[in-house]
Design a protein around this motif. Sequence first.
Motif, PDB file in Angstrom:
ATOM      1  N   UNK A   3      83.455  33.143 -10.806  1.00 52.59           N
ATOM      2  CA  UNK A   3      82.621  31.955 -10.699  1.00 52.59           C
ATOM      3  C   UNK A   3      82.095  31.814  -9.275  1.00 52.59           C
ATOM      4  N   UNK A   4      80.908  31.225  -9.128  1.00 51.77           N
ATOM      5  CA  UNK A   4      80.456  30.870  -7.789  1.00 51.77           C
ATOM      6  C   UNK A   4      81.400  29.791  -7.273  1.00 51.77           C
ATOM      7  N   UNK A   5      81.382  29.552  -5.982  1.00 50.08           N
ATOM      8  CA  UNK A   5      82.292  28.561  -5.420  1.00 50.08           C
ATOM      9  C   UNK A   5      81.983  27.162  -5.978  1.00 50.08           C
ATOM     10  N   UNK A   6      80.719  26.856  -6.208  1.00 54.00           N
ATOM     11  CA  UNK A   6      80.368  25.553  -6.789  1.00 54.00           C
ATOM     12  C   UNK A   6      80.860  25.453  -8.237  1.00 54.00           C
ATOM     13  N   UNK A   7      80.736  26.536  -8.991  1.00 49.04           N
ATOM     14  CA  UNK A   7      81.239  26.551 -10.365  1.00 49.04           C
ATOM     15  C   UNK A   7      82.756  26.424 -10.369  1.00 49.04           C
ATOM     16  N   UNK A   8      83.402  27.082  -9.419  1.00 51.54           N
ATOM     17  CA  UNK A   8      84.852  26.990  -9.299  1.00 51.54           C
ATOM     18  C   UNK A   8      85.259  25.540  -9.022  1.00 51.54           C
ATOM     19  N   UNK A   9      84.531  24.879  -8.106  1.00 54.45           N
ATOM     20  CA  UNK A   9      84.834  23.490  -7.772  1.00 54.45           C
ATOM     21  C   UNK A   9      84.663  22.584  -8.992  1.00 54.45           C
ATOM     22  N   UNK A  10      83.594  22.789  -9.754  1.00 56.11           N
ATOM     23  CA  UNK A  10      83.373  21.987 -10.954  1.00 56.11           C
ATOM     24  C   UNK A  10      84.496  22.208 -11.966  1.00 56.11           C
ATOM     25  N   UNK A  11      84.928  23.455 -12.130  1.00 60.54           N
ATOM     26  CA  UNK A  11      86.015  23.760 -13.061  1.00 60.54           C
ATOM     27  C   UNK A  11      87.327  23.128 -12.590  1.00 60.54           C
ATOM     28  N   UNK A  12      87.593  23.175 -11.291  1.00 61.43           N
ATOM     29  CA  UNK A  12      88.815  22.571 -10.742  1.00 61.43           C
ATOM     30  C   UNK A  12      88.805  21.065 -10.952  1.00 61.43           C
ATOM     31  N   UNK A  13      87.637  20.457 -10.761  1.00 65.08           N
ATOM     32  CA  UNK A  13      87.513  19.014 -10.967  1.00 65.08           C
ATOM     33  C   UNK A  13      87.797  18.652 -12.419  1.00 65.08           C
ATOM     34  N   UNK A  14      87.180  19.376 -13.331  1.00 64.63           N
ATOM     35  CA  UNK A  14      87.395  19.107 -14.753  1.00 64.63           C
ATOM     36  C   UNK A  14      88.860  19.280 -15.116  1.00 64.63           C
ATOM     37  N   UNK A  15      89.481  20.327 -14.599  1.00 66.97           N
ATOM     38  CA  UNK A  15      90.889  20.586 -14.872  1.00 66.97           C
ATOM     39  C   UNK A  15      91.771  19.444 -14.350  1.00 66.97           C
ATOM     40  N   UNK A  16      91.383  18.867 -13.212  1.00 67.90           N
ATOM     41  CA  UNK A  16      92.150  17.773 -12.618  1.00 67.90           C
ATOM     42  C   UNK A  16      91.817  16.419 -13.235  1.00 67.90           C
ATOM     43  N   UNK A  17      90.765  16.370 -14.042  1.00 67.28           N
ATOM     44  CA  UNK A  17      90.384  15.127 -14.686  1.00 67.28           C
ATOM     45  C   UNK A  17      89.551  14.203 -13.812  1.00 67.28           C
ATOM     46  N   UNK A  18      88.814  14.788 -12.863  1.00 69.50           N
ATOM     47  CA  UNK A  18      87.925  13.997 -12.011  1.00 69.50           C
ATOM     48  C   UNK A  18      86.481  14.420 -12.258  1.00 69.50           C
ATOM     49  N   UNK A  19      85.553  13.646 -11.749  1.00 69.94           N
ATOM     50  CA  UNK A  19      84.137  13.931 -11.959  1.00 69.94           C
ATOM     51  C   UNK A  19      83.720  15.220 -11.247  1.00 69.94           C
ATOM     52  N   UNK A  20      83.279  16.198 -12.009  1.00 68.52           N
ATOM     53  CA  UNK A  20      82.813  17.459 -11.426  1.00 68.52           C
ATOM     54  C   UNK A  20      81.576  17.222 -10.574  1.00 68.52           C
ATOM     55  N   UNK A  21      80.662  16.395 -11.065  1.00 68.18           N
ATOM     56  CA  UNK A  21      79.429  16.114 -10.325  1.00 68.18           C
ATOM     57  C   UNK A  21      79.738  15.485  -8.965  1.00 68.18           C
ATOM     58  N   UNK A  22      80.604  14.507  -8.947  1.00 69.84           N
ATOM     59  CA  UNK A  22      80.938  13.834  -7.693  1.00 69.84           C
ATOM     60  C   UNK A  22      81.725  14.752  -6.764  1.00 69.84           C
TER      61      UNK A  22
END
Length: 104
Positions: A5-24
């Motif tokens: 994954x790109x680093x931004x995609x990785x961040x979005x996936x980590x956010x979703x996994x943690x239950x926080x807003x990926x966009x934010x």
Amino acid sequence: KTPFLSIAEYAAAAAKEAGISAEKFVRLIGCESRWKYDAAGDNGTSLGLLQFKTQTFDHFSRKYGLADADIENPHHQIDLAARMIANGHLDHWKNCSRKIGWDG
């Protein structure tokens, strides 16, 4: 989360996994470092994508059982920050969270 994954995609996936807003979360990183792995703020005391101070990174890495986490690894910063935010520690990014309209 996969390594290709790109680093931004990785961040979005980590956010979703943690239950926080990926966009934010993605916007928070953009505000903190403009996605520069080697960003250094606060006179060089805040480091990396999420502008961690070494003491904060070390403390929360131990708290969450991430003993092998490396502050210079952007994936580790993302994983730790997502977990911290999910557990009520958005205040560590209070300036940028306010700027992007993330009230916790």
